[in-house]
Write a protein that holds these residues in place. Structure first.
Motif: not given
Ligand SMILES: Cc1cc2nc3c(=O)[nH]c(=O)nc-3n(C[C@H](O)[C@H](O)[C@H](O)COP(=O)(O)OP(=O)(O)OC[C@H]3O[C@@H](n4cnc5c(N)ncnc54)[C@H](O)[C@@H]3O)c2cc1C
Ligand code: FES
Ligand code: FES
Lengths: 287, 169
Positions: B134-135, B137-139, A99-101, A185-186
């Protein structure tokens, strides 16, 4: 009880000296692999050498026909600026990570050092015939990626040694990275594939991920397809040649069954990726 | 094994971290030692994003940051988004859109959206749908289905660009 130490290395020499001084110290780059183990109580350590302030590891440079990528480059960094044009498959692989993180923190050196079969940079580095620059207080050495990764999460790093840089060639020709997972993602790769075309060398090189303990190069498939391409016109290989290429790639895979997929699915999927990557690299080919 | 005390800079203030243990994540130190429980802990393995913070302006999972290695960095948590108690633009937008249900994912999402808008404000562009998806996508959010979150992002983007939308007046 012994106190822990956290060393903020500023140079590669600093980091090597700290490793020599504290045997068993752990190198910490982005922490995206290491901290998962720490949080689970699986990794215990007394000393840490922190790499993220070593400027020498953070950048990249061109040396003739080679790009020297600092081990501390993050996925985010590999996906922006000029690198995507110079090493497209690496930038594409970087973009699929986490992911971005995760892409802001995770590094190339950490991915290579973890040496997981699912590590997304590894098939790219295999296809590119990358070399790994290692450093320790004793000196420097350079290994081919195939010599470096020796098994599932196993590699040739010696105690006291770190990865300084990864060297990849700048090739003339299209590059593709494709990965199968349950969402965009991920995802940890169920299978992945990198395909790079080297027009001046007149070859097509393929790296396979998640289908064997170490990243694989399907030599028969590569030799077959190089002979089916008209390198003078660059025209696309015909349908039979593409079909055979995909079958040879699938046949080279040595996957296992696990919770992410069966071996049979992986062999099938990697053949599909091979065909897709080839047709993207040589558009206009018969599917 | 306890570490030497160290100093973390969080939301513009220096915090002494005494008696810390080796291996503590930034998330743990924020919540358990510095009294900043806004960042949430759900997975401790980088999957959910509920612990997202900014370090030197970049979005990261604080559960994957070794606290003692964040010395000298500028950490911004959800508590730092609205230091004076007035809601920040992204927070107002989430309220406006009804993008908060149980609220567990909200602090992490707000940090992700704030980071996105910061990056965009450099060139003043409007985030397209793919960029927004996408921004964030990690949440992970297990309540809303994301529709209202996407709506909140577009409201927040408008607020940050200084536009007032008629339908919000
Ligand atoms: C949620 C999540 C999603 C992920 N998704 C993906 C994915 O899609 N694809 C993928 O490939 N990986 C993925 N990963 C794994 C991880 O992000 C990558 O492997 C990453 O590249 C690790 O780099 P790091 O800098 O974070 O390494 P760290 O965690 O800091 O270190 C990992 C290991 O490498 C060693 N190390 C680090 N740098 C060096 C060096 N320069 N020399 C020698 N040893 C070194 C460390 O000592 C440690 O053993 C994911 C992880 C998480 C948590
Ligand atoms: S708690 Fe950090 S990502 Fe889930
Ligand atoms: S509002 Fe409940 S998880 Fe998102």
């Amino acid at each position: 009880m012994e106190a822990m130490s956290v060393t903020f290395a500023r140079t590669v020499d600093d980091a090597c000296a700290a490793l020599a001084e504290h045997p068993g110290a752990l190198l910490l780059a982005g922490g995206t692999d290491l901290m998962v183990g720490v949080n689970r109580g699986q990794v215990r350590f007394a000393d840490v050498v922190v790499l993220d302030r070593v400027d020498e590891l953070r950048g990249w440079r061109r040396e003739g026909d080679e790009i020297v990528l600092g081990a501390g480059l993050t996925y985010a960094e590999m996906g922006r600026g000029e690198l995507p044009a110079l090493v497209p498959a690496l930038a594409q692989a970087s973009r699929t990570v986490g992911s971005p993180q995760i892409r802001n923190a995770g590094t190339l050196g950490g991915n290579v050092a973890t040496s997981s079969p699912a590590g997304d940079t590894l098939p790219v580095l295999a296809a590119l015939d990358a070399t790994i620059d290692l450093r320790s207080a004793q000196g420097a050495r350079r290994l081919a990626i195939g010599e470096f990764v020796t098994g599932v999460k196993q590699n040739a790093l010696e105690p006291g040694e770190l990865i300084e840089a990864v060297r990849v060639p700048v090739l003339d020709g299209p590059q593709e990275f494709l990965k199968v997972g349950t969402r965009n993602a991920m995802v940890i790769s169920v299978v992945s594939l990198a395909l790079v075309v080297d027009r001046s060398g007149r070859n097509v090189r393929v790296g396979l991920g998640s289908v064997s303990p170490v990243p694989l190069r399907p030599a028969d498939a590569e030799a077959h397809i190089a002979g089916c391409i008209d390198w003078d016109t660059g025209s696309a290989p015909d349908a039979a040649a593409v079909h055979r290429f995909a079958a040879l790639v699938a046949g080279a895979a040595r996957p296992i069954d696990d919770h992410r997929g069966t071996a049979a699915y992986r062999s099938h999927a990697v053949g599909v990726l091979a065909r897709r990557a080839l047709l993207r690299a040589f558009p206009g080919g018969a599917s | 094994m306890s570490a030497d005390p160290y100093v973390l800079r969080v939301n513009g203030n220096d915090h002494q971290v005494p008696d810390a243990h080796l291996g503590e994540s930034l998330l743990w130190v924020l919540r358990e030692r510095l009294g900043l429980p806004g960042s949430k802990n759900a997975c401790e393995e980088g999957e959910c994003g509920s612990c997202s913070v900014q370090i030197d302006g970049e979005l990261v999972c604080s559960c994957l940051v070794l606290a003692a290695a964040a010395v000298g960095r500028e950490v911004t948590t959800i508590e730092g988004l609205a230091p004076d108690g007035e809601l920040a633009d992204v927070q107002r937008a989430f309220v406006e859109a009804g993008a908060v249900q149980c609220g567990f994912c909200t602090p992490g999402l707000l940090m992700a959206v704030d980071t996105l808008l910061d990056e965009l404000s450099d060139d003043g562009s409007v985030p397209d749908d793919l960029t927004v998806r996408e921004a964030i996508s990690g949440n992970l959010c297990r309540c809303t289905g994301y529709g209202r979150i996407l709506e909140a992002v577009s409201i927040a983007a408008d607020i940050r660009r200084g536009e007032s939308r008629g339908d919000l007046a």
